[in-house]
Design an enzyme around this catalytic site. Structure first.
Site, mmCIF file in Angstrom:
data_model
loop_
_atom_site.group_PDB
_atom_site.id
_atom_site.type_symbol
_atom_site.label_atom_id
_atom_site.label_comp_id
_atom_site.label_asym_id
_atom_site.label_seq_id
_atom_site.Cartn_x
_atom_site.Cartn_y
_atom_site.Cartn_z
ATOM 1 N N GLU A 22 3.712 -6.125 4.614
ATOM 2 C CA GLU A 22 3.065 -7.268 4.962
ATOM 3 C C GLU A 22 3.858 -7.778 6.262
ATOM 4 O OE1 GLU A 22 0.571 -8.765 3.438
ATOM 5 O OE2 GLU A 22 0.441 -7.579 1.855
ATOM 6 N N ILE A 34 -4.241 -7.732 -0.380
ATOM 7 C CA ILE A 34 -3.373 -8.942 -0.469
ATOM 8 C C ILE A 34 -4.012 -9.922 0.356
ATOM 9 C CG2 ILE A 34 -1.233 -10.075 -0.036
ATOM 10 C CD1 ILE A 34 -1.106 -8.037 -2.589
ATOM 11 N N LEU A 43 -3.513 -1.830 -1.713
ATOM 12 C CA LEU A 43 -3.358 -2.616 -2.767
ATOM 13 C C LEU A 43 -3.690 -4.119 -2.081
ATOM 14 C CD1 LEU A 43 -2.740 -4.071 -5.566
ATOM 15 C CD2 LEU A 43 -0.159 -4.329 -4.470
ATOM 16 N N CYS A 52 0.810 -1.041 -0.002
ATOM 17 C CA CYS A 52 0.060 -0.157 0.045
ATOM 18 C C CYS A 52 0.739 1.344 -0.026
ATOM 19 C CB CYS A 52 -1.074 0.028 1.313
ATOM 20 S SG CYS A 52 -1.929 -1.393 1.448
#
Length: 633
Positions: free
Chosen positions: A77, A53, A51, A2
């Site tokens: 992440e 995931i 984004l 992101c």
């Protein structure tokens, strides 16, 4: 993956306009095309581009803690989030989503800054905690994810994943910093302790920043470092097994995704090792992709194809022109600051290819820094044996003189290009390596500068940060110190910046399993002979991977992504080279001598010297200065 952005007023809780934060996040919309969010409260605003995931439905940000006291905006992440979540649940924390984002904000509420040591991943995040009365900014151990910040004239601190997020704020004064220009020319990138825009900072890797209202902007606090001071015990077989176990865990941890996942595959040791371990852990064919060139000297697709066949991957390959310089303006826009690593061109192309079928791609980046895979490190280790035999004063007189007398033979076979080796033997270990890892040396930079530029620099020299890092390294020998400096300067400044900006430009999340901090710490403890033997770097890693990969992959000469930039400036970019010396942003700064620039171009185009890398640096700097500061600045 992101993008984040935000504002925090240090002195008074002035209102923050949502529109201003939204404008900052819109500048990094490419990092998060799946959604956006803005949250404000008195004196603070957080923005986010997503984004998706993990937990596609429940991971919306900015995200509040269960008790409503903390608000998070996060890029990255956390691979061990399930284990951390289980620990938090045992302590009584409740969860509403299945996202790693919620784990971070609850870990902060439970442990404060100590939460960072429990997180294994790549991240840059901001947490506003109303109860604690602070804004907490943090960056992962190795600097995989970026975070820029600057104090503005109204007393606020602006921050964001990329420089362009800060540039969206009208109070950020756009003024170039010439010391960063020297850093860029010396190293090929603007390192993390520098910025091309004066007054802008980058939060260093492994650091956090704790801002409190009513207090001045603090200095970053280091929360992680890697030490080369200890040595692992055990024989080769035991160390190989430990290494394979760590690599296997790092790869499988990074295969957790709720969206399609694949891997970059160049056919080199590191990407091939990652693909081998992915294939071992996956029930389905691993999706792999590679980029080839229409020039045989730069093409590695046959090696990638051999690995794809060996592990039955779902492989896609695309051949691009070796004259693929049409991406220059795209890259300038993606990087903001000048960036001279020409391998960014094929890296962008392979990310673009991967994004056609996957949203997450694993790469082999990081092993060269952790396990001493670069040729410059094996050369340095060999030179160090000579330096250890003779005192510096004697070496300086003997080899320094020989180095000055030996001609610069750019076009000669490598065995005859001994000038830099002789000069290196006449220097201290730190000085020699600082110059070896650089791009344009101090003497050539001085030739380009005006007297005004020299005065503005006030003795600043790009290489000195390498010397300082090596001398301060927690290490036992010279190779340790060189690797430590690479991990602290080169890795976040060049390699990780390249992968982050090119992958994010196309909305792709890149993950680097070989930079799992447990692997990096293991590699730092290896005896030198387990890292480098003769001219072979990454020695133990290559031995450990023989169970998966053939010797013609493990021990072939390293190529990497190569681009024919020297030929470009004698061919399709010849006019661009001439323009650099005549009507460029470089000339307008008053820092560069037009006659010296013209001489560099003439020498290169006449074939007297190879200035291809320097001309590429100057072109990218010219484009970046023009984009950031405009004509006449």
């Amino acid at each position: 993956m992101c993008g984040i952005a935000g504002l925090y007023h240090l002195q008074t809780a002035k209102p923050v306009e949502k529109a201003r934060v939204r404008a900052m996040t819109e500048m990094i919309a490419h990092r998060g095309p799946d959604g956006s969010g803005v949250w404000t409260a008195p004196g603070v605003g957080l923005g986010h581009r997503r984004l998706s995931i993990i937990d596609l439905a429940g991971g919306t940000q900015p995200m509040a803690s269960a008790d409503g006291q903390a608000m998070l905006s996060y890029n990255g992440e956390v691979y061990n989030y399930r284990a951390v979540r289980a620990e938090l649940e045992a302590l009584g924390r409740a969860f509403r989503t299945s996202s790693d984002s919620e784990v971070i904000v609850e870990a902060w509420r439970q442990w404060g800054p100590d939460c960072l040591s429990r997180l294994n991943g790549m991240f840059a995040f901001a947490i506003h905690d109303r109860e604690r009365g602070c804004l907490f900014l943090a960056r992962d151990r190795l600097g995989v994810k970026p975070l820029f910040y600057a104090e503005l004239s109204d007393g606020s601190v602006a921050f964001g994943s990329e420089l362009k997020a800060l540039l969206a704020h009208p109070l950020l004064r756009r003024s170039p910093d010439f010391s960063a220009v020297d850093d860029y020319l010396g190293l090929g990138y603007v390192p993390d302790d520098s910025s091309i825009v004066a007054g802008v900072n980058k939060l260093p890797a492994g650091h956090y920043l704790l801002l409190r209202r009513g207090a001045p902007l603090p200095r970053p606090v280091q929360w992680w470092d890697v030490s080369f001071a200890d040595r692992a015990r055990g024989g080769r077989a035991a160390l190989e097994e430990e290494l394979v176990g760590l690599m296997r865990a790092a790869v499988t941890d990074r295969m957790v995704s709720d969206v399609p996942l694949g891997a970059f595959l160049s056919g080199g040791v590191d990407s091939s090792a990652v693909v081998a371990l992915m294939a071992e852990a996956s029930r389905q064919a691993v999706k792999t992709c590679s980029i080839g060139f229409d020039h045989p000297d730069f093409d590695e697709t046959r090696y990638a194809a051999a690995i794809a066949e060996r592990f039955a991957t779902d492989h896609r390959s695309r051949v691009v022109s070796a004259d693929d310089h049409g991406l220059v303006d795209t890259l300038v826009a993606a990087f903001d600051e000048p960036f001279a690593d020409a391998s960014a061109l094929p890296t962008y192309r392979v990310a673009e290819l991967a994004r056609e079928t996957v949203t997450v791609a694993l790469s082999g980046d990081g092993a060269d820094e952790a396990f001493a895979g670069y040729r410059r490190l094996t050369f340095f280790q060999a030179e160090e044996r000579v330096r250890g035999l003779l005192p510096l004063g004697f070496r300086r007189n003997l080899f320094g003189t020989l180095g000055r007398l030996y001609p610069k033979l750019d076009r000669a076979p490598q065995m005859l290009r001994a000038k830099s080796t002789l000069e290196g033997l006449g220097r201290s270990s730190e000085e020699a390596y600082a110059l070896a890892v650089g791009v344009t040396g101090p003497a050539l930079r001085r030739r380009l500068y005006t007297d005004r530029a020299v005065r503005d620099l006030q003795g600043h020299r790009a290489e000195d940060r390498y010397i300082a890092a090596m001398r301060a390294a927690p290490a036992r020998d010279a190779l340790d110190r060189a690797q430590y400096a690479d991990l602290k300067i080169w890795l976040p400044g060049d390699i990780l910046t390249k992968v982050d900006r090119t992958s994010m430009a196309v909305g792709l999340e890149a993950r680097e399993p070989l930079l799992d901090y447990r692997l990096v710490e293991f590699a730092a403890r290896l005896p030198v002979r387990m890292r480098v033997r003769g001219t072979t770097g990454k020695w133990l890693l290559k031995q450990a991977m023989r169970r998966y990969l053939p010797d013609d992959i493990l021990f072939r000469r390293k190529m990497g992504f190569v681009t024919p930039i020297s030929a470009w400036f004698r061919g399709p970019l010849a006019d661009e080279a001439r323009r650099i010396a005549k009507a460029s942003s470089l000339v307008e700064t008053g820092w560069f001598d037009p006659a010296a620039l013209d001489g560099i171009v003439a020498e290169h185009q006449a074939g007297r010297f190879d200035h291809g890398r320097l001309l590429w640096q100057l072109m990218m700097l010219d484009r970046s200065l023009g984009r950031l500061f405009g004509a006449g600045r």
